[in-house]
Design a protein around this motif. Sequence first.
Motif, PDB file in Angstrom:
ATOM      1  N   ALA A 102       0.826  -1.208   0.000  1.00 40.39           N
ATOM      2  CA  ALA A 102       0.000   0.000   0.000  1.00 40.39           C
ATOM      3  C   ALA A 102       0.861   1.259   0.000  1.00 40.39           C
ATOM      4  N   GLU A 103       1.955   1.232   0.759  1.00 43.57           N
ATOM      5  CA  GLU A 103       2.846   2.386   0.789  1.00 43.57           C
ATOM      6  C   GLU A 103       3.500   2.601  -0.572  1.00 43.57           C
ATOM      7  N   ARG A 104       3.873   1.499  -1.239  1.00 40.29           N
ATOM      8  CA  ARG A 104       4.460   1.632  -2.568  1.00 40.29           C
ATOM      9  C   ARG A 104       3.441   2.180  -3.552  1.00 40.29           C
ATOM     10  N   ARG A 105       2.199   1.749  -3.432  1.00 41.75           N
ATOM     11  CA  ARG A 105       1.138   2.290  -4.300  1.00 41.75           C
ATOM     12  C   ARG A 105       0.988   3.794  -4.093  1.00 41.75           C
ATOM     13  N   ARG A 106       1.048   4.221  -2.855  1.00 41.06           N
ATOM     14  CA  ARG A 106       0.899   5.646  -2.567  1.00 41.06           C
ATOM     15  C   ARG A 106       2.049   6.435  -3.190  1.00 41.06           C
ATOM     16  N   ARG A 107       3.288   5.935  -3.011  1.00 40.70           N
ATOM     17  CA  ARG A 107       4.437   6.628  -3.582  1.00 40.70           C
ATOM     18  C   ARG A 107       4.399   6.616  -5.112  1.00 40.70           C
ATOM     19  N   GLN A 108       3.927   5.497  -5.677  1.00 45.12           N
ATOM     20  CA  GLN A 108       3.838   5.415  -7.125  1.00 45.12           C
ATOM     21  C   GLN A 108       2.814   6.405  -7.666  1.00 45.12           C
ATOM     22  N   ALA A 109       1.682   6.549  -6.967  1.00 47.16           N
ATOM     23  CA  ALA A 109       0.665   7.510  -7.393  1.00 47.16           C
ATOM     24  C   ALA A 109       1.221   8.937  -7.349  1.00 47.16           C
ATOM     25  N   GLU A 110       1.983   9.244  -6.305  1.00 49.92           N
ATOM     26  CA  GLU A 110       2.574  10.579  -6.207  1.00 49.92           C
ATOM     27  C   GLU A 110       3.575  10.824  -7.335  1.00 49.92           C
ATOM     28  N   ALA A 111       4.426   9.827  -7.612  1.00 50.08           N
ATOM     29  CA  ALA A 111       5.425   9.991  -8.669  1.00 50.08           C
ATOM     30  C   ALA A 111       4.755  10.133 -10.027  1.00 50.08           C
ATOM     31  N   ASN A 112       3.723   9.324 -10.280  1.00 45.36           N
ATOM     32  CA  ASN A 112       3.013   9.419 -11.555  1.00 45.36           C
ATOM     33  C   ASN A 112       2.298  10.755 -11.688  1.00 45.36           C
ATOM     34  N   ALA A 113       1.776  11.255 -10.579  1.00 43.80           N
ATOM     35  CA  ALA A 113       1.101  12.551 -10.634  1.00 43.80           C
ATOM     36  C   ALA A 113       2.088  13.672 -10.955  1.00 43.80           C
ATOM     37  N   GLU A 114       3.295  13.595 -10.426  1.00 39.93           N
ATOM     38  CA  GLU A 114       4.310  14.609 -10.738  1.00 39.93           C
ATOM     39  C   GLU A 114       4.706  14.546 -12.210  1.00 39.93           C
ATOM     40  N   LEU A 115       4.823  13.332 -12.750  1.00 39.54           N
ATOM     41  CA  LEU A 115       5.096  13.200 -14.177  1.00 39.54           C
ATOM     42  C   LEU A 115       3.950  13.788 -14.997  1.00 39.54           C
ATOM     43  N   GLY A 116       2.728  13.521 -14.561  1.00 38.93           N
ATOM     44  CA  GLY A 116       1.582  14.080 -15.265  1.00 38.93           C
ATOM     45  C   GLY A 116       1.576  15.596 -15.249  1.00 38.93           C
ATOM     46  N   GLN A 117       1.955  16.175 -14.099  1.00 41.04           N
ATOM     47  CA  GLN A 117       2.025  17.631 -13.999  1.00 41.04           C
ATOM     48  C   GLN A 117       3.090  18.182 -14.947  1.00 41.04           C
ATOM     49  N   TYR A 118       4.213  17.474 -15.044  1.00 41.66           N
ATOM     50  CA  TYR A 118       5.268  17.892 -15.983  1.00 41.66           C
ATOM     51  C   TYR A 118       4.736  17.905 -17.417  1.00 41.66           C
ATOM     52  N   PHE A 119       4.044  16.847 -17.812  1.00 41.97           N
ATOM     53  CA  PHE A 119       3.530  16.788 -19.177  1.00 41.97           C
ATOM     54  C   PHE A 119       2.426  17.817 -19.406  1.00 41.97           C
ATOM     55  N   ALA A 120       1.636  18.099 -18.364  1.00 38.53           N
ATOM     56  CA  ALA A 120       0.600  19.129 -18.509  1.00 38.53           C
ATOM     57  C   ALA A 120       1.231  20.487 -18.817  1.00 38.53           C
ATOM     58  N   GLN A 121       2.316  20.809 -18.116  1.00 40.30           N
ATOM     59  CA  GLN A 121       3.024  22.066 -18.386  1.00 40.30           C
ATOM     60  C   GLN A 121       3.629  22.066 -19.789  1.00 40.30           C
ATOM     61  N   LEU A 122       4.158  20.919 -20.181  1.00 42.06           N
ATOM     62  CA  LEU A 122       4.767  20.802 -21.507  1.00 42.06           C
ATOM     63  C   LEU A 122       3.731  21.002 -22.609  1.00 42.06           C
ATOM     64  N   LEU A 123       2.576  20.383 -22.448  1.00 40.72           N
ATOM     65  CA  LEU A 123       1.545  20.493 -23.478  1.00 40.72           C
ATOM     66  C   LEU A 123       0.922  21.883 -23.490  1.00 40.72           C
ATOM     67  N   ASP A 124       0.796  22.509 -22.330  1.00 42.51           N
ATOM     68  CA  ASP A 124       0.296  23.887 -22.285  1.00 42.51           C
ATOM     69  C   ASP A 124       1.218  24.822 -23.067  1.00 42.51           C
ATOM     70  N   ALA A 125       2.528  24.594 -22.920  1.00 43.70           N
ATOM     71  CA  ALA A 125       3.488  25.451 -23.614  1.00 43.70           C
ATOM     72  C   ALA A 125       3.442  25.247 -25.114  1.00 43.70           C
ATOM     73  N   ARG A 126       2.965  24.081 -25.558  1.00 42.95           N
ATOM     74  CA  ARG A 126       2.916  23.785 -26.989  1.00 42.95           C
ATOM     75  C   ARG A 126       1.527  23.961 -27.562  1.00 42.95           C
ATOM     76  N   HIS A 127       0.624  24.548 -26.795  1.00 44.60           N
ATOM     77  CA  HIS A 127      -0.764  24.669 -27.240  1.00 44.60           C
ATOM     78  C   HIS A 127      -0.845  25.395 -28.585  1.00 44.60           C
ATOM     79  N   GLY A 128      -1.527  24.739 -29.531  1.00 42.08           N
ATOM     80  CA  GLY A 128      -1.676  25.329 -30.853  1.00 42.08           C
ATOM     81  C   GLY A 128      -0.476  25.148 -31.757  1.00 42.08           C
TER      82      GLY A 128
END
Length: 422
Positions: free
Chosen positions: A191-217
Amino acid sequence: MAQTSIWQQILDQPNRADPYPLYAELRKTPVVAAEDGSYVVSTYRDIVALLHDPRLSSDPRHLPDLGADAPTQAPPEGPPELPPNFIRLDPPEHDRIRRLLTWNFGPPHRPGRIDSMIPNMLEIVTSEINDFASDDRSGTTRVDIVDDFAYPFPVTVICQLLGVPRDDEPRFQAMSDAVIKAADPTTGGFAERRRRQAEANAELGQYFAQLLDARHGQPGDDLLSGLLSGDGPDAPMPPEEVLSNAGLLLVAGHETTVNLITNGMLTLLRHPEVLDRLRRGDEPDLAARVVEELLRYEPPVQFLSNNRNTLDDIEVAGTTIPKGSMVTLVLAAGSRDPADVPEPDRFDPDREHNEHLGFGGGAHYCFGAPLARPETQIALTELARRLKNPRLVADPPPYRPSPGLRGPRHLLVEIDGVNPAC
């Protein structure tokens, strides 16, 4: 010695350099109940059957209440959790997302995408090996195959494929390390590994969200742009799914290939007769056969740990694995199962029978296999052809901590110079 203790030895860092004798012991009991309550399966035919069994789920949301294994405190505030990526889903949701990714990734829908990258792969490899040349008058140079070659090469390739800035490598590598650590079965409860994995994946998702926002259009000719453009069946992919799966592809797209290339060079240096054959270049299909044998003999992914769970009771080799149990499939043990492969502990790229588990199997067969194969073939061919008199500085080399994603942390090699590129 109890079988559970054998599994624990496999997980222990001191046995990272050579777990294969322990895998041989583990196979004597095809299904083992581990200390954490999971079940470990290690024989080829049983692993193949389970990889194709719909009663074995990849979705951790099917697991029962984890009870005492649950985290003792709420996770810290951070990026919102993303939906599961496609390797954490079962059909039909898995199939829908995989179709969208495959449509934009390469064969069969984009057959030219990876093929068109091969000249650039060769250019990257050529440049990296050129940098090995020494100004030392003695001509002797020491290089780290990991840091100087096997890591930067697939990172550059996956960044180009996804449309990720190569200069962002220090940022996303820290997130990648967090994802890998969270999946390591030696680092805390499930369960602890799942929690850490969710946090790490969320940070990666935030990185890609910023990347895609910068490339909008400003879409490009890359996989992310293809997903967002709405091309292909089931399109467009919802933005949150793009973010979760982009993070997966970035991590998986280089971490496993780093290990495959490094394990490959280490194996070739231990088998100089095969290295010489590859250097001569008079067997056009040898590189492909070497890579397939490496995937069996020294796979980068040793086992799938705690990312499968049973939806019903399943009988395997006379043992009933109860519904709601976590299952670890030891791919590396299965690929060296003497019941399936003659002389399994011999490295032999000429073997006729080679149905390895290096890329898994079933619905979750490795998505990146069409990219990893040419990357590794090019890398090992050029290293063999261009390095003069390569020899290991230390054998065994130091290994990375993870027992599942196994490979040297460094691979120091001395060479007497570099042959010119063709």
